[in-house]
Design a protein around this motif. Structure first.
Motif, mmCIF file in Angstrom:
data_model
loop_
_atom_site.group_PDB
_atom_site.id
_atom_site.type_symbol
_atom_site.label_atom_id
_atom_site.label_comp_id
_atom_site.label_asym_id
_atom_site.label_seq_id
_atom_site.Cartn_x
_atom_site.Cartn_y
_atom_site.Cartn_z
ATOM 1 N N PRO A 62 -13.736 56.306 69.959
ATOM 2 C CA PRO A 62 -14.151 55.166 70.783
ATOM 3 C C PRO A 62 -14.901 55.732 71.993
ATOM 4 C CG PRO A 62 -11.784 55.475 70.911
ATOM 5 C CD PRO A 62 -12.293 56.507 69.973
ATOM 6 N N ASP A 63 -15.770 54.959 72.590
ATOM 7 C CA ASP A 63 -16.584 55.508 73.670
ATOM 8 C C ASP A 63 -15.785 55.881 74.906
ATOM 9 O OD1 ASP A 63 -18.966 55.455 72.303
ATOM 10 O OD2 ASP A 63 -19.294 53.344 72.742
ATOM 11 N N MET A 64 -14.854 55.011 75.223
ATOM 12 C CA MET A 64 -14.020 55.306 76.393
ATOM 13 C C MET A 64 -12.603 54.835 76.137
ATOM 14 S SD MET A 64 -16.352 53.994 79.544
ATOM 15 C CE MET A 64 -15.342 54.633 80.844
ATOM 16 N N VAL A 115 -12.667 51.139 75.152
ATOM 17 C CA VAL A 115 -13.956 50.509 75.455
ATOM 18 C C VAL A 115 -14.991 50.962 74.432
ATOM 19 C CG1 VAL A 115 -15.759 50.204 77.201
ATOM 20 C CG2 VAL A 115 -13.387 50.487 77.912
ATOM 21 N N LEU A 148 -18.896 50.765 73.671
ATOM 22 C CA LEU A 148 -20.201 50.407 74.235
ATOM 23 C C LEU A 148 -21.236 50.398 73.116
ATOM 24 C CD1 LEU A 148 -19.803 52.894 77.159
ATOM 25 C CD2 LEU A 148 -19.991 50.462 77.511
ATOM 26 N N GLU A 149 -21.800 49.264 72.911
ATOM 27 C CA GLU A 149 -22.807 49.135 71.853
ATOM 28 C C GLU A 149 -24.160 48.815 72.497
ATOM 29 O OE1 GLU A 149 -22.464 49.850 68.845
ATOM 30 O OE2 GLU A 149 -20.298 49.986 68.619
ATOM 31 N N PRO A 150 -25.250 48.997 71.783
ATOM 32 C CA PRO A 150 -26.559 48.767 72.415
ATOM 33 C C PRO A 150 -26.724 47.344 72.938
ATOM 34 C CG PRO A 150 -26.812 49.875 70.316
ATOM 35 C CD PRO A 150 -25.382 49.482 70.412
ATOM 36 N N SER A 151 -27.509 47.242 73.993
ATOM 37 C CA SER A 151 -27.711 45.919 74.594
ATOM 38 C C SER A 151 -28.674 45.075 73.765
ATOM 39 C CB SER A 151 -28.239 46.074 76.011
ATOM 40 O OG SER A 151 -29.495 46.713 75.970
ATOM 41 N N ILE A 155 -12.199 46.476 74.637
ATOM 42 C CA ILE A 155 -13.316 45.706 75.198
ATOM 43 C C ILE A 155 -14.587 46.146 74.471
ATOM 44 C CG2 ILE A 155 -14.700 45.193 77.248
ATOM 45 C CD1 ILE A 155 -12.315 45.778 78.979
ATOM 46 N N ILE A 206 -18.481 45.999 74.632
ATOM 47 C CA ILE A 206 -19.604 45.649 75.516
ATOM 48 C C ILE A 206 -20.888 45.710 74.688
ATOM 49 C CG2 ILE A 206 -20.844 46.244 77.638
ATOM 50 C CD1 ILE A 206 -18.163 47.515 78.588
ATOM 51 N N TYR A 210 -23.706 42.812 78.378
ATOM 52 C CA TYR A 210 -24.180 43.678 79.462
ATOM 53 C C TYR A 210 -24.508 42.858 80.712
ATOM 54 C CZ TYR A 210 -24.163 47.990 76.858
ATOM 55 O OH TYR A 210 -23.744 49.105 76.185
ATOM 56 N N LEU A 213 -21.291 42.191 82.408
ATOM 57 C CA LEU A 213 -20.759 43.410 83.013
ATOM 58 C C LEU A 213 -21.512 43.757 84.293
ATOM 59 C CD1 LEU A 213 -18.843 45.898 82.687
ATOM 60 C CD2 LEU A 213 -20.764 47.052 81.617
ATOM 61 N N TYR A 226 -31.591 51.037 80.842
ATOM 62 C CA TYR A 226 -30.401 51.210 81.683
ATOM 63 C C TYR A 226 -29.156 51.626 80.918
ATOM 64 C CZ TYR A 226 -29.115 46.519 80.048
ATOM 65 O OH TYR A 226 -28.795 45.435 79.286
ATOM 66 N N GLU A 227 -29.225 51.523 79.601
ATOM 67 C CA GLU A 227 -28.007 51.713 78.825
ATOM 68 C C GLU A 227 -27.275 53.041 79.056
ATOM 69 O OE1 GLU A 227 -27.905 51.090 74.519
ATOM 70 O OE2 GLU A 227 -28.975 49.254 75.031
ATOM 71 N N LEU A 260 -26.112 53.594 82.533
ATOM 72 C CA LEU A 260 -24.986 52.695 82.799
ATOM 73 C C LEU A 260 -23.711 53.236 82.151
ATOM 74 C CD1 LEU A 260 -23.963 50.019 84.042
ATOM 75 C CD2 LEU A 260 -24.591 48.881 81.925
ATOM 76 N N HIS A 261 -23.836 53.782 80.962
ATOM 77 C CA HIS A 261 -22.681 54.385 80.301
ATOM 78 C C HIS A 261 -22.119 55.523 81.152
ATOM 79 C CE1 HIS A 261 -23.902 52.904 76.017
ATOM 80 N NE2 HIS A 261 -23.783 51.935 76.895
ATOM 81 N N ILE A 273 -14.748 48.462 84.904
ATOM 82 C CA ILE A 273 -14.518 47.741 83.650
ATOM 83 C C ILE A 273 -13.117 47.136 83.689
ATOM 84 C CG2 ILE A 273 -14.392 47.897 81.128
ATOM 85 C CD1 ILE A 273 -16.021 50.421 81.250
ATOM 86 N N ILE A 311 -10.859 58.619 79.586
ATOM 87 C CA ILE A 311 -11.453 59.634 78.717
ATOM 88 C C ILE A 311 -12.788 59.074 78.254
ATOM 89 C CG2 ILE A 311 -11.284 60.805 76.508
ATOM 90 C CD1 ILE A 311 -8.246 60.585 76.841
ATOM 91 N N CYS A 312 -13.822 59.851 78.420
ATOM 92 C CA CYS A 312 -15.124 59.429 77.926
ATOM 93 C C CYS A 312 -15.505 60.307 76.770
ATOM 94 C CB CYS A 312 -16.179 59.585 79.017
ATOM 95 S SG CYS A 312 -16.118 58.271 80.172
ATOM 96 N N ASN A 313 -15.889 59.657 75.715
ATOM 97 C CA ASN A 313 -16.261 60.417 74.541
ATOM 98 C C ASN A 313 -17.535 61.186 74.805
ATOM 99 O OD1 ASN A 313 -17.301 61.058 71.884
ATOM 100 N ND2 ASN A 313 -15.663 59.736 71.184
ATOM 101 N N LEU A 364 -20.757 59.717 73.798
ATOM 102 C CA LEU A 364 -21.019 58.437 74.425
ATOM 103 C C LEU A 364 -22.498 58.062 74.379
ATOM 104 C CD1 LEU A 364 -19.652 56.354 76.431
ATOM 105 C CD2 LEU A 364 -20.803 57.666 78.164
#
Lengths: 172, 275
Positions: free
Chosen positions: A12-14, A26, A28-31, A88, A90, A120, A123, B245-246, B249-250, B260, B268-270, B273
């Motif tokens: 997962p991203d976060m 969390v 995070l997927e593309p906007s 979540i 996003i 986004y 957010l 911005y993606e 922003l990440h 968030i 933890i950030c992958n 990412l």
């Protein structure tokens, strides 16, 4: 407070650990992902992403022992409960009114499963409001916009907090 | 029998001493790491963090009565020294007895508010006679916690002139060993006594250190440091102004994950990412 590591194969991203012992994943997927087709039904891309986060929640709820490591390290107070593992997602931006309405319907369905969907735009608004609030800018603009001369003083932060939660649903 | 008791107490001293060392070292390491990662200038933290987090050296005094920690006193007078000195002392008399004479049972928490972020509820000046015996010990104390037994939790500050100041604040009730209805801010070291000495372990120290540091980092982003939040706001505005911005922003969210989810204390950030 950033610890970069890859702890799980699913990546997962976060992963956020909260003091109360809950864990928020969390994604995070593309906007630019389109949430809906031209006909207004849910797009396959969105569906795929929803399935992915649902898999995350189910997987980590079934394998809560994965978090024991963090309990041992003193990061989590206890192993999170089933409902204490949430996600979540996003994704997407610039939704039309119709799309937003449809998204809200989908949200209410997924909310019960511990899945929150955030765009986004939402957010960015949320962060922007939070930052403006804590840096005092919102207070100034609020005062400027809403106060008439006969209501000169706002010195109770509760008033502002009420305003912020009204506007952005923020939990500061 | 006396030999066994003596051995047990000496072992307690060792446990407490190494625990405090773990705690203070973890605090310093985390503070440094977080501030570096968040790009917060050192000058911000000097005024906003408790002194024991920012001073290079520290002297910690812990009192143990029988097999209970009676007081955790932190003295931060060693600004020029970088050593950490821990002194664990076994005392013969229960400290709360000093408070037992005092008719302040309705006053549960006291706090010395020497830092700008602490909210003063009320200030009570107490005559020195209650502290005669420990006055010498409490001299120049910047933080101290005195508690247990009679239901009084107190942080005491001795003014230069020798007056004893008890300052009332509310406390994070979750961290208290007592039932307290009010909840406002935390007291450093008060959690300490909720653990039996035998259970003071490195992971407990790390956990509390992490919580303690996170707490102050969170405060840093609240009212006392508008410049920090303005700098972040500026950074954030620059990110979202750009069409691409993606990814930035990440990265931003990895740095400030509590935007968030407020209350995040660890993230933890992958490394993948944004892919």
């Amino acid at each position: 407070m950033l610890f970069v590591t890859s702890i799980w194969a699913d990546r997962p991203d976060m992963v956020l650990f909260l003091f109360d012992g809950t864990v928020t994943i969390v994604e995070l997927e593309p906007s630019k992902v389109k949430l809906f087709t031209r006909q207004g039904s849910i797009s396959s891309e969105f569906e795929k992403r929803l399935k992915q986060v649902r898999d995350y929640v189910m997987y980590y709820r079934e394998h809560r022992e994965l978090f024991n490591k963090f309990v041992e390290e003193g990061i989590l107070r206890t192993t999170p409960s089933i409902n204490g593992i949430r996600v979540i997602l996003i994704i997407a931006s610039s939704l039309t009114v119709e799309e937003l309405k449809e998204l809200n319907r989908i949200r209410s369905l997924y909310e019960k499963e511990g899945i929150r969907v955030l765009t986004y735009d939402e957010l960015i608004t949320k962060i922007s409001l939070t930052l403006k609030y804590i840096s005092g800018k919102m207070f100034r603009s609020y005062k400027h916009v809403l106060l008439t001369p006969d209501m000169f003083e706002i010195n109770k932060s509760i008033v502002l907090r009420g305003f912020v939660s009204l506007v952005g649903g923020l939990a500061i | 029998m006396l030999i066994i008791l003596g051995f047990a107490l000496s072992s307690h001293k060792d446990i407490v001493s190494s625990f405090v060392e773990d705690y203070i070292n973890a605090i310093k390491e985390l503070t440094e790491k977080m501030l570096t990662q968040l790009s917060i200038p050192q000058t911000f933290m000097n005024g906003l963090f408790p002194k024991y987090m920012t001073s290079k050296g520290a002297y910690v005094k812990i009192l143990i009565f029988k097999n209970e920690i009676q007081a955790a006193i932190l003295i931060t007078k060693l600004l020029r020294s970088s050593t950490l000195d821990i002194d664990v002392e076994l005392v013969e008399e229960s400290i709360p007895r000093l408070f037992a004479l005092k008719s302040t049972t309705n006053i549960t928490p006291f706090f010395y508010v020497g830092e700008p972020f602490c909210r003063v509820e009320r200030i009570i000046l107490v005559t020195e006679r209650y502290f005669n015996k420990y006055q010498k010990l409490l001299e120049d104390v910047s933080y101290s916690t005195i508690f247990k037994g009679v239901g009084i939790n107190a942080l005491v500050h001795l003014e230069q002139e020798g007056d004893v100041k008890l300052i009332d604040v509310c406390i994070d009730a979750e961290m208290l060993p007592l039932q307290v209805n009010d909840a406002i801010v935390r007291i450093p070291f008060l959690w300490f006594i909720s653990y039996p000495i035998e259970k003071l372990r490195t992971n407990v120290a790390k956990y509390h250190a992490l919580y303690e540091v996170s707490e102050y980092i969170h405060r840093l982003f609240a009212r006392p440091a508008p410049k920090v939040s303005e700098a972040i706001l500026y950074q954030f505005n620059n990110i979202v102004k750009d069409e691409e911005y993606e990814k930035p922003l990440h990265d931003f969210l990895c740095r400030y994950p509590w935007f968030i989810e407020p209350g995040t204390i660890y993230a933890i950030c992958n490394e993948y990412l944004g892919r």
